[in-house]
Design a protein around this motif. Structure first.
Motif, PDB file in Angstrom:
ATOM      1  N   GLY A  11     -13.439 -11.949  -0.610  1.00 36.84           N
ATOM      2  CA  GLY A  11     -12.781 -11.696   0.661  1.00 36.84           C
ATOM      3  C   GLY A  11     -11.381 -11.170   0.440  1.00 36.84           C
ATOM      4  N   LEU A  12     -11.053 -10.045   1.042  1.00 36.81           N
ATOM      5  CA  LEU A  12      -9.689  -9.515   1.023  1.00 36.81           C
ATOM      6  C   LEU A  12      -9.022  -9.924   2.329  1.00 36.81           C
ATOM      7  N   LEU A  13      -7.990 -10.765   2.244  1.00 31.34           N
ATOM      8  CA  LEU A  13      -7.254 -11.200   3.425  1.00 31.34           C
ATOM      9  C   LEU A  13      -5.920 -10.464   3.456  1.00 31.34           C
ATOM     10  N   VAL A  14      -5.759  -9.601   4.435  1.00 29.34           N
ATOM     11  CA  VAL A  14      -4.626  -8.679   4.475  1.00 29.34           C
ATOM     12  C   VAL A  14      -3.675  -9.067   5.597  1.00 29.34           C
ATOM     13  N   ASP A  15      -2.461  -9.434   5.223  1.00 31.07           N
ATOM     14  CA  ASP A  15      -1.410  -9.771   6.184  1.00 31.07           C
ATOM     15  C   ASP A  15      -0.901  -8.473   6.817  1.00 31.07           C
ATOM     16  N   VAL A  16      -1.055  -8.361   8.136  1.00 32.74           N
ATOM     17  CA  VAL A  16      -0.628  -7.144   8.842  1.00 32.74           C
ATOM     18  C   VAL A  16       0.546  -7.430   9.772  1.00 32.74           C
ATOM     19  N   SER A  17       1.265  -8.526   9.506  1.00 35.64           N
ATOM     20  CA  SER A  17       2.474  -8.794  10.277  1.00 35.64           C
ATOM     21  C   SER A  17       3.526  -7.748   9.941  1.00 35.64           C
ATOM     22  N   ASP A  18       4.596  -7.702  10.708  1.00 37.46           N
ATOM     23  CA  ASP A  18       5.587  -6.643  10.573  1.00 37.46           C
ATOM     24  C   ASP A  18       6.174  -6.542   9.171  1.00 37.46           C
ATOM     25  N   SER A  19       6.328  -7.681   8.485  1.00 38.40           N
ATOM     26  CA  SER A  19       6.964  -7.662   7.168  1.00 38.40           C
ATOM     27  C   SER A  19       6.029  -7.179   6.060  1.00 38.40           C
ATOM     28  N   GLN A  20       4.720  -7.043   6.385  1.00 32.22           N
ATOM     29  CA  GLN A  20       3.746  -6.777   5.325  1.00 32.22           C
ATOM     30  C   GLN A  20       2.885  -5.542   5.540  1.00 32.22           C
ATOM     31  N   ASN A  21       2.875  -5.001   6.758  1.00 31.12           N
ATOM     32  CA  ASN A  21       1.843  -4.014   7.068  1.00 31.12           C
ATOM     33  C   ASN A  21       1.968  -2.701   6.305  1.00 31.12           C
ATOM     34  N   GLN A  22       3.096  -2.457   5.653  1.00 25.97           N
ATOM     35  CA  GLN A  22       3.241  -1.226   4.882  1.00 25.97           C
ATOM     36  C   GLN A  22       2.788  -1.378   3.433  1.00 25.97           C
ATOM     37  N   PHE A  23       2.695  -2.637   2.963  1.00 24.40           N
ATOM     38  CA  PHE A  23       2.427  -2.861   1.543  1.00 24.40           C
ATOM     39  C   PHE A  23       1.059  -2.327   1.121  1.00 24.40           C
ATOM     40  N   LEU A  24       0.015  -2.732   1.831  1.00 23.08           N
ATOM     41  CA  LEU A  24      -1.318  -2.313   1.423  1.00 23.08           C
ATOM     42  C   LEU A  24      -1.541  -0.831   1.680  1.00 23.08           C
ATOM     43  N   LYS A  25      -0.881  -0.277   2.698  1.00 22.45           N
ATOM     44  CA  LYS A  25      -1.022   1.153   2.962  1.00 22.45           C
ATOM     45  C   LYS A  25      -0.661   1.966   1.727  1.00 22.45           C
ATOM     46  N   ARG A  26       0.377   1.523   1.025  1.00 23.44           N
ATOM     47  CA  ARG A  26       0.837   2.256  -0.154  1.00 23.44           C
ATOM     48  C   ARG A  26      -0.088   2.062  -1.350  1.00 23.44           C
ATOM     49  N   HIS A  27      -1.038   1.125  -1.241  1.00 20.96           N
ATOM     50  CA  HIS A  27      -1.862   0.798  -2.402  1.00 20.96           C
ATOM     51  C   HIS A  27      -3.355   0.834  -2.091  1.00 20.96           C
ATOM     52  N   VAL A  28      -3.723   1.611  -1.095  1.00 20.14           N
ATOM     53  CA  VAL A  28      -5.142   1.694  -0.735  1.00 20.14           C
ATOM     54  C   VAL A  28      -5.967   2.231  -1.898  1.00 20.14           C
ATOM     55  N   LYS A  29      -5.431   3.237  -2.596  1.00 16.60           N
ATOM     56  CA  LYS A  29      -6.168   3.809  -3.728  1.00 16.60           C
ATOM     57  C   LYS A  29      -6.356   2.790  -4.849  1.00 16.60           C
ATOM     58  N   ASP A  30      -5.318   1.975  -5.106  1.00 16.34           N
ATOM     59  CA  ASP A  30      -5.438   0.923  -6.122  1.00 16.34           C
ATOM     60  C   ASP A  30      -6.520  -0.087  -5.719  1.00 16.34           C
ATOM     61  N   THR A  31      -6.554  -0.424  -4.428  1.00 20.98           N
ATOM     62  CA  THR A  31      -7.545  -1.376  -3.935  1.00 20.98           C
ATOM     63  C   THR A  31      -8.954  -0.833  -4.099  1.00 20.98           C
ATOM     64  N   GLU A  32      -9.134   0.438  -3.720  1.00 18.39           N
ATOM     65  CA  GLU A  32     -10.460   1.040  -3.850  1.00 18.39           C
ATOM     66  C   GLU A  32     -10.865   1.147  -5.317  1.00 18.39           C
ATOM     67  N   ALA A  33      -9.920   1.497  -6.189  1.00 20.95           N
ATOM     68  CA  ALA A  33     -10.226   1.602  -7.625  1.00 20.95           C
ATOM     69  C   ALA A  33     -10.637   0.248  -8.190  1.00 20.95           C
ATOM     70  N   PHE A  34      -9.957  -0.810  -7.770  1.00 16.42           N
ATOM     71  CA  PHE A  34     -10.307  -2.161  -8.216  1.00 16.42           C
ATOM     72  C   PHE A  34     -11.726  -2.519  -7.791  1.00 16.42           C
ATOM     73  N   LEU A  35     -12.053  -2.252  -6.529  1.00 17.03           N
ATOM     74  CA  LEU A  35     -13.388  -2.588  -6.034  1.00 17.03           C
ATOM     75  C   LEU A  35     -14.467  -1.774  -6.743  1.00 17.03           C
ATOM     76  N   ARG A  36     -14.182  -0.513  -7.024  1.00 16.29           N
ATOM     77  CA  ARG A  36     -15.158   0.309  -7.744  1.00 16.29           C
ATOM     78  C   ARG A  36     -15.382  -0.222  -9.161  1.00 16.29           C
ATOM     79  N   GLU A  37     -14.343  -0.776  -9.748  1.00 18.21           N
ATOM     80  CA  GLU A  37     -14.461  -1.299 -11.104  1.00 18.21           C
ATOM     81  C   GLU A  37     -15.217  -2.620 -11.145  1.00 18.21           C
ATOM     82  N   ILE A  38     -14.950  -3.492 -10.176  1.00 16.74           N
ATOM     83  CA  ILE A  38     -15.472  -4.849 -10.260  1.00 16.74           C
ATOM     84  C   ILE A  38     -16.827  -5.022  -9.582  1.00 16.74           C
ATOM     85  N   LEU A  39     -17.104  -4.248  -8.515  1.00 19.12           N
ATOM     86  CA  LEU A  39     -18.315  -4.480  -7.739  1.00 19.12           C
ATOM     87  C   LEU A  39     -19.548  -3.885  -8.405  1.00 19.12           C
TER      88      LEU A  39
END
Length: 318
Positions: free
Chosen positions: A80-108
């Motif tokens: 489960g990926l639990l993503v904090d989208v509150s104001d202080s966090q919502n930009q963090f994952l946006k900048r790392h979507v490619k890293d997230t997808e690469a991780f899932l492609r590697e592990i799944l």
């Protein structure tokens, strides 16, 4: 004849009651505890090739007999990926979507599944369980465009304007990771640990994860203002360190650790795990916390596992 028929009915009733009593006694005497854990040497390298005879298990200091043991690298993953989208966090994952997808492609693998839950004062299921990394990314992007159209888990109007970290952990485990067997359960949190509106508290969130044998990892992005972090962010960091430590996972500082590196370390850990089960010698389902310690016989090895479990009065099967 009538008397004989009445006697027969009474005997049948007594037999049914006896069978029920036997079944109840049997259930109360079975306390199967399953633990997923990893083992490291002094340098932090994963220790492979170990067997049941290399480990000892203690519950509240009492030795337990290992009933089953396996290397879990081949078991299916449920993440489960639990993503904090509150104001202080919502930009963090946006900048790392490619890293997230690469991780899932590697592990799944085809037998593995992952879901994505975005949380703030609401908890929206961006993507239900899937084996598709692209599906997860699409779900997260859809959340950005139209969050209100996505299914909401455990709605609660009292959370308005807050961040419900503990509720997200609790709901993620309860709704998507509880029940069944034959797979490894993992939560990966993307958050600064800020919590201010959950109905569940930290103890309940940890207990829910421990009871389902869910490993919790956290990628923590804590903003620094004027060269220091705030007291609130310090508290959030402490919460995540405790939450991950109590469940056998790890906490990563996303501000000073490259996300792809954190993902790589999580992937290595998920490929290098063991699992064991034992029948607890303490039969009481009294709601108390049972501390569990796994010790490795070879000198210098360190075991990382959940700290224990609660012997629930309603369900004595952790």
């Amino acid at each position: 004849m009538r008397r004989r028929w009445i006697d027969y009915l009474m005997l049948a009733a007594f037999a049914a009651l006896a069978a029920t009593a036997q079944q109840t006694t049997f259930r109360s005497e079975i306390h199967l505890v399953t633990l997923t854990f990893s083992v490291h040497d002094a340098s932090g390298k994963f220790a492979a090739g170990l067997g049941a005879n290399d480990f000892s298990v203690y519950e509240d200091g009492a030795p337990q007999k290992i009933a089953s043991f396996s290397g879990d690298s081949q078991l299916p993953l449920r993440i489960g990926l639990l993503v904090d989208v509150s104001d202080s966090q919502n930009q963090f994952l946006k900048r790392h979507v490619k890293d997230t997808e690469a991780f899932l492609r590697e592990i799944l693998r085809p037998q593995d599944q992952v879901f994505a839950l975005c949380f703030g004062d609401h908890m929206r299921l961006a993507s239900d369980l899937t084996s598709s990394p692209a599906g997860i990314v699409t779900g997260l992007q859809h959340f950005e465009k139209n969050a209100g159209s996505l299914p909401e888990l455990a709605p609660d109007p009292s959370r308005e304007g807050g961040t419900a970290l503990f509720d997200a952990v609790y709901a993620g485990v309860e709704e998507k990771l509880s029940g069944g067997s034959g797979y490894r359960r993992v939560l990966i949190l993307f958050t600064d640990g800020e919590e201010n509106s959950s109905a569940h508290d930290e103890v309940e969130a940890i207990a829910e994860a421990q009871d389902a044998d869910v490993l919790v990892f956290a990628v923590r992005y804590t903003a620094i203002h004027h060269g220091r972090i705030s007291a609130r962010n310090q508290q959030g960091a402490a919460i995540l360190l405790h939450l991950t430590g109590q469940t056998g996972g790890r906490d990563f500082d996303g501000l000073h650790t490259d996300l792809s590196q954190a993902f790589q370390e999580i992937a290595e850990e998920l490929r290098s795990q063991y699992s064991l089960s034992y029948y607890s010698t303490n039969k009481a389902a009294d709601g108390s916390f049972r501390k569990v310690v796994i010790q490795a016989a070879p000198a210098g090895l360190v075991v990382r596992s959940r700290a224990g479990y609660y012997a629930r009065t309603s369900s004595p099967f952790p």
